[in-house]
Design a protein around this motif. Structure first.
Motif, PDB file in Angstrom:
ATOM      1  N   THR A  31      39.925  35.821  44.764  1.00  0.00           N
ATOM      2  CA  THR A  31      40.052  36.499  43.477  1.00  0.00           C
ATOM      3  C   THR A  31      38.648  36.659  42.905  1.00  0.00           C
ATOM      4  OG1 THR A  31      40.417  34.426  42.261  1.00  0.00           O
ATOM      5  CG2 THR A  31      42.388  35.683  42.925  1.00  0.00           C
ATOM      6  N   GLY A  32      38.516  37.658  42.037  1.00  0.00           N
ATOM      7  CA  GLY A  32      37.247  37.911  41.384  1.00  0.00           C
ATOM      8  C   GLY A  32      37.446  38.037  39.884  1.00  0.00           C
ATOM      9  N   LEU A  33      36.442  37.663  39.127  1.00  0.00           N
ATOM     10  CA  LEU A  33      36.496  37.768  37.674  1.00  0.00           C
ATOM     11  C   LEU A  33      36.108  39.192  37.277  1.00  0.00           C
ATOM     12  CD1 LEU A  33      37.094  36.159  35.142  1.00  0.00           C
ATOM     13  CD2 LEU A  33      34.684  35.456  35.103  1.00  0.00           C
ATOM     14  N   ARG A  34      37.078  39.945  36.766  1.00  0.00           N
ATOM     15  CA  ARG A  34      36.910  41.381  36.505  1.00  0.00           C
ATOM     16  C   ARG A  34      35.869  41.654  35.424  1.00  0.00           C
ATOM     17  NH1 ARG A  34      38.584  45.578  39.278  1.00  0.00           N
ATOM     18  NH2 ARG A  34      38.947  46.662  37.354  1.00  0.00           N
ATOM     19  N   THR A  35      35.053  42.679  35.674  1.00  0.00           N
ATOM     20  CA  THR A  35      34.032  43.077  34.705  1.00  0.00           C
ATOM     21  C   THR A  35      34.434  44.297  33.888  1.00  0.00           C
ATOM     22  OG1 THR A  35      32.912  44.454  36.348  1.00  0.00           O
ATOM     23  CG2 THR A  35      32.146  42.183  36.128  1.00  0.00           C
ATOM     24  N   TRP A  62      40.875  36.834  36.267  1.00  0.00           N
ATOM     25  CA  TRP A  62      40.739  36.740  37.724  1.00  0.00           C
ATOM     26  C   TRP A  62      41.774  37.666  38.344  1.00  0.00           C
ATOM     27  CZ3 TRP A  62      36.785  34.264  40.006  1.00  0.00           C
ATOM     28  CH2 TRP A  62      36.043  33.395  39.211  1.00  0.00           C
ATOM     29  N   PRO A  76      40.722  41.982  44.549  1.00  0.00           N
ATOM     30  CA  PRO A  76      40.027  43.264  44.665  1.00  0.00           C
ATOM     31  C   PRO A  76      41.021  44.391  44.964  1.00  0.00           C
ATOM     32  CG  PRO A  76      39.029  41.601  46.073  1.00  0.00           C
ATOM     33  CD  PRO A  76      40.309  41.031  45.566  1.00  0.00           C
ATOM     34  N   GLN A  90      28.699  42.807  42.840  1.00  0.00           N
ATOM     35  CA  GLN A  90      29.042  42.360  41.490  1.00  0.00           C
ATOM     36  C   GLN A  90      29.492  43.494  40.563  1.00  0.00           C
ATOM     37  OE1 GLN A  90      28.447  38.803  40.475  1.00  0.00           O
ATOM     38  NE2 GLN A  90      28.611  38.744  42.693  1.00  0.00           N
ATOM     39  N   GLN A 106      32.436  45.255  40.323  1.00  0.00           N
ATOM     40  CA  GLN A 106      33.797  45.159  39.798  1.00  0.00           C
ATOM     41  C   GLN A 106      34.166  43.739  39.360  1.00  0.00           C
ATOM     42  OE1 GLN A 106      35.912  47.832  39.437  1.00  0.00           O
ATOM     43  NE2 GLN A 106      34.234  49.114  40.107  1.00  0.00           N
ATOM     44  N   HIS A 107      33.548  42.748  39.988  1.00  0.00           N
ATOM     45  CA  HIS A 107      33.823  41.332  39.703  1.00  0.00           C
ATOM     46  C   HIS A 107      32.490  40.610  39.573  1.00  0.00           C
ATOM     47  CE1 HIS A 107      37.343  42.845  41.968  1.00  0.00           C
ATOM     48  NE2 HIS A 107      38.019  42.112  41.104  1.00  0.00           N
ATOM     49  N   TYR A 133      33.338  35.319  42.283  1.00  0.00           N
ATOM     50  CA  TYR A 133      34.485  35.245  43.181  1.00  0.00           C
ATOM     51  C   TYR A 133      34.801  33.796  43.487  1.00  0.00           C
ATOM     52  CZ  TYR A 133      33.401  40.145  44.141  1.00  0.00           C
ATOM     53  OH  TYR A 133      33.148  41.484  44.021  1.00  0.00           O
TER      54      TYR A 133
END
Length: 170
Positions: A52-56, A64, A67, A140, A142-143, A146
């Motif tokens: 998971t990634g932390l959305r920007t 989180w 993608p 970095q 989109q997120h 991670y």
């Protein structure tokens, strides 16, 4: 015509003009009027943990999320999977690695520009693949960060967006 999941059809229409991306004003109008079709990538490592990634960016900014990305006009599922994995993560994942996980719907009260009251509706095709991946070198855009987590942790984490949690509560 292939007999693989979801058909993997050969391209029947000519390629979209340009790269299949709409101008900002046209895209804003499309989001107002139509559901968007997208792909979410459920990437699993050898230990069974998921990325998971932390959305920007909106509409899931600050949560989180797995993608993913939109399918473009005249883009086959095969091509969209290839492009989204490359654009989002810089990955080249073999076509046979992807397994369909299901079709989902995501409804947001905001749009890609974060404009409240301008809803977004996605029809999401979720695909899963096992991928060896060093998260320290991921893009970095989109997120902003991670992490790998077991499915149970993702499903229980209040910082994970409910739409991502739904993939792991089945």
């Amino acid at each position: 015509m292939s007999t693989e999941p979801l058909g993997w059809p050969e391209r029947r229409e000519p390629a979209a003009r340009g790269n299949g991306v709409l101008a900002g004003s046209d895209f804003r109008q499309a989001v107002e009027m139509l559901p968007l079709v997208s792909i979410d990538l459920l990437l699993r490592d050898a230990a069974g943990r998921y990325l998971t990634g932390l959305r920007t960016n909106p509409p899931a900014q600050g949560a989180w999320f797995v993608p993913g990305g939109r399918i473009r006009k005249n883009e086959t599922l095969r091509d969209a999977l290839r492009r989204i994995a490359c654009d989002e993560l810089g990955l080249r994942v073999p076509e046979k690695a992807w397994k369909p996980r299901g079709v989902y719907e995501h409804f947001y009260g905001t749009n890609f520009a974060g404009e409240a009251g301008r809803s977004t509706h996605y029809v999401v095709l979720a695909y899963e693949a096992e991928v060896p991946l060093d998260i320290s070198s991921l893009p970095q855009a989109q997120h902003r960060s991670y992490r790998w987590q077991p499915a149970e942790a993702i499903a229980a984490d209040p910082g994970v967006h409910p739409y991502t949690q739904a993939y792991f509560k089945e």
